[in-house]
Design an enzyme around this catalytic site. Structure first.
Site, PDB file in Angstrom:
ATOM      1  N   ASP A  26       0.827  -1.211   0.000  1.00  0.00           N
ATOM      2  CA  ASP A  26       0.000   0.000   0.000  1.00  0.00           C
ATOM      3  C   ASP A  26       0.862   1.262   0.000  1.00  0.00           C
ATOM      4  O   ASP A  26       1.995   1.254   0.476  1.00  0.00           O
ATOM      5  CB  ASP A  26      -0.913  -0.033   1.244  1.00  0.00           C
ATOM      6  N   HIS A  43       2.572   3.493  -9.010  1.00  0.00           N
ATOM      7  CA  HIS A  43       2.341   2.074  -9.314  1.00  0.00           C
ATOM      8  C   HIS A  43       3.540   1.496 -10.074  1.00  0.00           C
ATOM      9  O   HIS A  43       3.922   0.356  -9.852  1.00  0.00           O
ATOM     10  CB  HIS A  43       1.060   1.896 -10.129  1.00  0.00           C
ATOM     11  N   LEU A 137      10.536 -20.544  -4.713  1.00  0.00           N
ATOM     12  CA  LEU A 137       9.621 -19.618  -4.020  1.00  0.00           C
ATOM     13  C   LEU A 137       8.262 -19.668  -4.710  1.00  0.00           C
ATOM     14  O   LEU A 137       8.201 -19.649  -5.947  1.00  0.00           O
ATOM     15  CB  LEU A 137      10.169 -18.182  -4.093  1.00  0.00           C
ATOM     16  N   ARG A 196      -5.265  -1.872   8.883  1.00  0.00           N
ATOM     17  CA  ARG A 196      -6.450  -2.674   8.561  1.00  0.00           C
ATOM     18  C   ARG A 196      -6.059  -3.740   7.542  1.00  0.00           C
ATOM     19  O   ARG A 196      -5.023  -3.623   6.879  1.00  0.00           O
ATOM     20  CB  ARG A 196      -7.601  -1.811   8.032  1.00  0.00           C
TER      21      ARG A 196
HETATM   22  C1  IPE Z   1      -5.459  -2.670  -0.317  1.00  0.00           C
HETATM   23  O1  IPE Z   1      -5.089  -1.354  -0.503  1.00  0.00           O
HETATM   24  C2  IPE Z   1      -5.467  -3.380  -1.621  1.00  0.00           C
HETATM   25  C3  IPE Z   1      -4.159  -3.575  -2.236  1.00  0.00           C
HETATM   26  C4  IPE Z   1      -2.993  -3.270  -1.724  1.00  0.00           C
HETATM   27  C5  IPE Z   1      -4.196  -4.174  -3.543  1.00  0.00           C
HETATM   28  P1  IPE Z   1      -6.174  -0.198  -0.650  1.00  0.00           P
HETATM   29  O2  IPE Z   1      -5.416   1.064  -0.729  1.00  0.00           O
HETATM   30  O3  IPE Z   1      -7.104  -0.496  -1.744  1.00  0.00           O
HETATM   31  O4  IPE Z   1      -6.943  -0.338   0.727  1.00  0.00           O
HETATM   32  P2  IPE Z   1      -7.927   0.668   1.484  1.00  0.00           P
HETATM   33  O5  IPE Z   1      -9.058   0.942   0.549  1.00  0.00           O
HETATM   34  O6  IPE Z   1      -7.160   1.892   1.803  1.00  0.00           O
HETATM   35  O7  IPE Z   1      -8.341  -0.077   2.698  1.00  0.00           O
HETATM   36  C1  IPE Z   2      -1.398   0.298  -3.405  1.00  0.00           C
HETATM   37  O1  IPE Z   2      -1.219   1.660  -3.408  1.00  0.00           O
HETATM   38  C2  IPE Z   2      -1.705  -0.267  -4.761  1.00  0.00           C
HETATM   39  C3  IPE Z   2      -3.094  -0.708  -4.925  1.00  0.00           C
HETATM   40  C4  IPE Z   2      -4.034  -0.660  -4.044  1.00  0.00           C
HETATM   41  C5  IPE Z   2      -3.444  -1.242  -6.226  1.00  0.00           C
HETATM   42  P1  IPE Z   2      -2.445   2.673  -3.428  1.00  0.00           P
HETATM   43  O2  IPE Z   2      -2.801   2.930  -4.855  1.00  0.00           O
HETATM   44  O3  IPE Z   2      -3.557   2.178  -2.587  1.00  0.00           O
HETATM   45  O4  IPE Z   2      -1.778   3.956  -2.794  1.00  0.00           O
HETATM   46  P2  IPE Z   2      -2.443   4.957  -1.754  1.00  0.00           P
HETATM   47  O5  IPE Z   2      -2.982   4.128  -0.633  1.00  0.00           O
HETATM   48  O6  IPE Z   2      -3.511   5.690  -2.483  1.00  0.00           O
HETATM   49  O7  IPE Z   2      -1.318   5.829  -1.334  1.00  0.00           O
HETATM   50 MG    MG Z   3      -4.051   2.426  -0.612  1.00  0.00          MG
END
Ligand code: IPE
Ligand code: IPE
Ligand code: MG
Length: 250
Positions: A26, A43, A137, A196
């Site tokens: 995340d 990303h 792995l 979470r």
């Molecule tokens: C969780 O991250 C999903 C992935 C890392 C793929 P999100 O950024 O989508 O989660 P929330 O919505 O903040 O809980």
């Molecule tokens: C995690 O990073 C990647 C995915 C959920 C696909 P985020 O895109 O959720 O990045 P934030 O949480 O907005 O910083």
């Molecule tokens: Mg996120």
């Protein structure tokens, strides 16, 4: 990509390496925002980082790595971002499959294939078929994955199979999940400071140790992973028992 010759593998002194590590990758968006860059760049950097972490997992002798790449809830994001995340998985398979295979990585997908384009579905199937006998792995990619969805899907199949109610127990339900032949994750790491689970491995993670770091995913490096593994080594996993029992049971 994760080409690590066995003779070059540095022996890492870790107390107790978790067999199965799961990561909620995340913070890509915030990483980009902090640098005035578009989310897509976050990303992209996040994907680059996956190479490094995979390599580190091989080095630390983690056996199974499960990464959360796209949740069933992520469909709610702007269409362009969703498309980009699909494209990223596709290009990772296109670009990295050969090297992953050479490095002994077994690729698996967990999640719903419905909703994913047929082109990407084919690539996922191919990647799994090509690498199925690799043993160094197991890389489980949770893509279009949701823990609740996984349980609903399992219950449907149990009913379709006509399993009598008295035969339904925890072991049976586990055997209907995507991870049926894998041990539960020992450690679940979440980057970017959120506390979470966001619908990740909600059944399998019932007794996982949790680790959260404020570092955004693109910056989560080998040292950070090492810290997480060292921290895991200090945890007391009681599984409901008392300390005294653990001391006698060993
Ligand atoms: C969780 O991250 C999903 C992935 C890392 C793929 P999100 O950024 O989508 O989660 P929330 O919505 O903040 O809980
Ligand atoms: C995690 O990073 C990647 C995915 C959920 C696909 P985020 O895109 O959720 O990045 P934030 O949480 O907005 O910083
Ligand atoms: Mg996120």
């Amino acid at each position: 990509m994760v080409a690590v010759a066995p003779e070059n593998v540095e022996q890492v002194e870790l107390e107790r390496v978790p067999r199965h590590v799961a990561i909620i990758m995340d913070g890509n968006g915030r990483w980009a925002k902090a640098r005035g860059l578009p989310r897509t760049e976050g990303h992209r950097q996040g994907t680059e980082n996956l190479r490094r972490i995979l390599k580190a997992c091989v080095k630390f002798k983690v056996e199974i790595l499960t990464i959360y790449a796209f949740s069933t809830e992520n469909w709610s994001r702007p269409r362009a971002e969703v498309m980009m995340l699909m494209k990223i998985l596709e290009s990772v398979i296109d670009r990295e499959l050969h090297e992953l295979h050479e490095s002994g990585v077994q690729l698996r997908h967990i999640g719903e294939l419905d909703g994913i384009s047929s082109g990407l579905q084919k690539k996922i199937h191919k990647a799994m078929a090509v690498t199925k006998d690799n043993r160094r792995l197991i890389l489980n990619i949770a893509f279009n994955y949701g823990g609740r969805n996984e349980i609903v899907r399992a219950v449907r199949r149990i009913v379709q199979d006509g399993v009598p109610a008295e035969q339904i127990d925890e072991k049976l339900i586990s055997s209907y999940l995507y991870t049926s032949d894998l041990p539960d994750p020992d450690l679940i790491i979440r980057t970017s400071g959120e506390l979470r689970v966001s619908n990740f491995l909600i059944w399998q993670g019932a007794y996982s140790e949790l680790y959260s770091t404020p570092t955004y995913w693109p910056d989560f490096n080998e040292e950070e992973l090492r810290s997480a593994l060292i921290d895991y080594g200090t945890r007391k996993r009681r599984f409901g028992k008392t300390d005294e029992q653990i001391a006698t049971d060993g």
